[in-house]
Design a protein around this motif. Sequence first.
Motif, short mmCIF file in Angstrom:
data_model
loop_
_atom_site.label_atom_id
_atom_site.label_comp_id
_atom_site.label_asym_id
_atom_site.label_seq_id
_atom_site.Cartn_x
_atom_site.Cartn_y
_atom_site.Cartn_z
N GLY A 111 0.85 -1.18 0.00
CA GLY A 111 0.00 0.00 0.00
C GLY A 111 0.89 1.23 0.00
N GLU A 112 0.31 2.39 0.28
CA GLU A 112 1.09 3.62 0.33
C GLU A 112 1.67 3.81 1.73
N ILE A 113 2.93 4.21 1.79
CA ILE A 113 3.57 4.51 3.07
C ILE A 113 3.17 5.91 3.50
N VAL A 114 2.61 6.02 4.71
CA VAL A 114 2.26 7.32 5.27
C VAL A 114 2.92 7.45 6.64
N ALA A 115 3.17 8.68 7.05
CA ALA A 115 3.85 8.91 8.33
C ALA A 115 3.31 10.18 8.97
N ARG A 116 3.44 10.24 10.30
CA ARG A 116 3.06 11.47 10.99
C ARG A 116 3.93 11.64 12.22
N GLY A 117 3.94 12.87 12.72
CA GLY A 117 4.73 13.22 13.89
C GLY A 117 5.10 14.69 13.83
N VAL A 118 5.78 15.15 14.87
CA VAL A 118 6.19 16.55 14.93
C VAL A 118 7.12 16.90 13.77
N HIS A 119 7.78 15.89 13.18
CA HIS A 119 8.73 16.14 12.11
C HIS A 119 8.07 16.40 10.76
#
Length: 514
Positions: free
Chosen positions: A357-365
Amino acid sequence: MYLTQVLHQALQQDPTRPLTVYGDRTRTVAETVDRVSRLASALRELGVGPDDRVAMLGLNSDYYHDYLLAVPWADAVLNPVNYRWSPAEMCHSLAESGCRVLLVGEHFVDIVPQLRERCPDLATVVFYGDGDCPEGMVDGRRLVAESTPVPDARRGGDALFGIFYTGGTTGLPKGVMLSHQAVLVNALGTMATGEWGSHDGRMLHVAPMFHLADIFIWLTGMINRATHVFLASFTPAGIFDALERERINDVLLVPTMLQVMVDSPELAGRDLSSVRQVTYGTSPMSEALLAQAGAMFPNARFAQAYGMTELAPVATVLTPRDHEDPSLRRSAGRPAPHSEVRIVDPDDVEVPRGSVGEIVARGVHMMSGYWNRPEETAAALRGGWMHTGDAGYMDDRGYVFVVDRLKDMIISGGENVYSAEVEFALSRHPAVAACAVIGVPDAQWGERVHAVVVPAAGAAPTLAELQQFCRQQIAAYKLPRSLETTDALPVSGAGKVLKRVLRAQHWAAAGRQI
């Protein structure tokens, strides 16, 4: 948190420590602080105010180091210029970001007239480099010498650190806005893996400093109390000389650089035993290249960082310890402590482990957004996650495997073919020095798997030979159906292969690119 904090700590704790080395010039922490505070003062005298963008067009040097620190010291915003762009592309970034002050190194003075002509809003061009100041430009070194140091604005937190233009692999570059806390959390989070960099070591900068990858490495070095050694450009002889002469401990290299190095006759007889860590990115390394690089750097650990400018830039890390497991060397590692990563379907629903699938990311960065592009920002950050545009999967242990850019997926006869998987198979053949796989038009299959190969020295691989070799590793429908050889692959400033350039000649008649 503010970026210049690391400089204040260095001044307080060890002011005489060598901080930068460029050619035969070495500057201590105290000397650098003095220069940075004076350059910040000079920028203010030129009319730079809070939140104004200040650009830099130059090769790696201690002048670039000054720029990275002086701009936030002056309460302004960095806007590094990709020197590999054409003047038109440079002016796109300068005009879109509203930049009025540009610092230029000695290698780029010849294109300043074109920049002035194309960028009428560019009010001030400052010569900041070695040699004599050209006529019509402000002498930055004289300004620094004559300016009175100003206190640090201590710009930090959510305030904008810089606007970093993407490499343009998918079209017109976009300005990525990153805050101070984004880049600092990214650096500290990556270092929290426990296997990152050398404390009190010597770090070589040969990857271009306009790119966030090297700025990230530079910041981890600042935190680790490194001495920064700058190499203006990459050549095999130049980097081998620098590694030996300066007894370098840490270096960032992309796989294309490493391939050139291991193939170079300049390698013979070199003592590279001082190198402790080699960080690489933009793509995983083939097993063959990793083995060759390990032999070249006998005392080095290898670490891979995966991410993108929009993630400041690290999302996952393949640590040196991970590299000891051959089954993990194709992966991009696990999410760094500061980053949350998922694999999702087109509806943003997390898929089962092992599913692509698609790689997604989250965080303060995560980025604050794209400069002046609210619709594209909303699309990229939908649901509070940065959508990378990369296809991949996560295994049961949380390791992420990148299989392709979503746009680079080839649909041949109704089957999805991920070019990275084919490239990995091809790269293991001894006759292949480098390769890229693209989809090209095919009357029968819609798209055909097409391999572009840089042959190893003295080799002349054939399509049938490569097909037979790959057949042992990948399904028959994934095999390359056509082949072309070339002396070199086109790459971006970040060292990424520009597949749109490779595709263009094949798709021109179709009026589309995929």
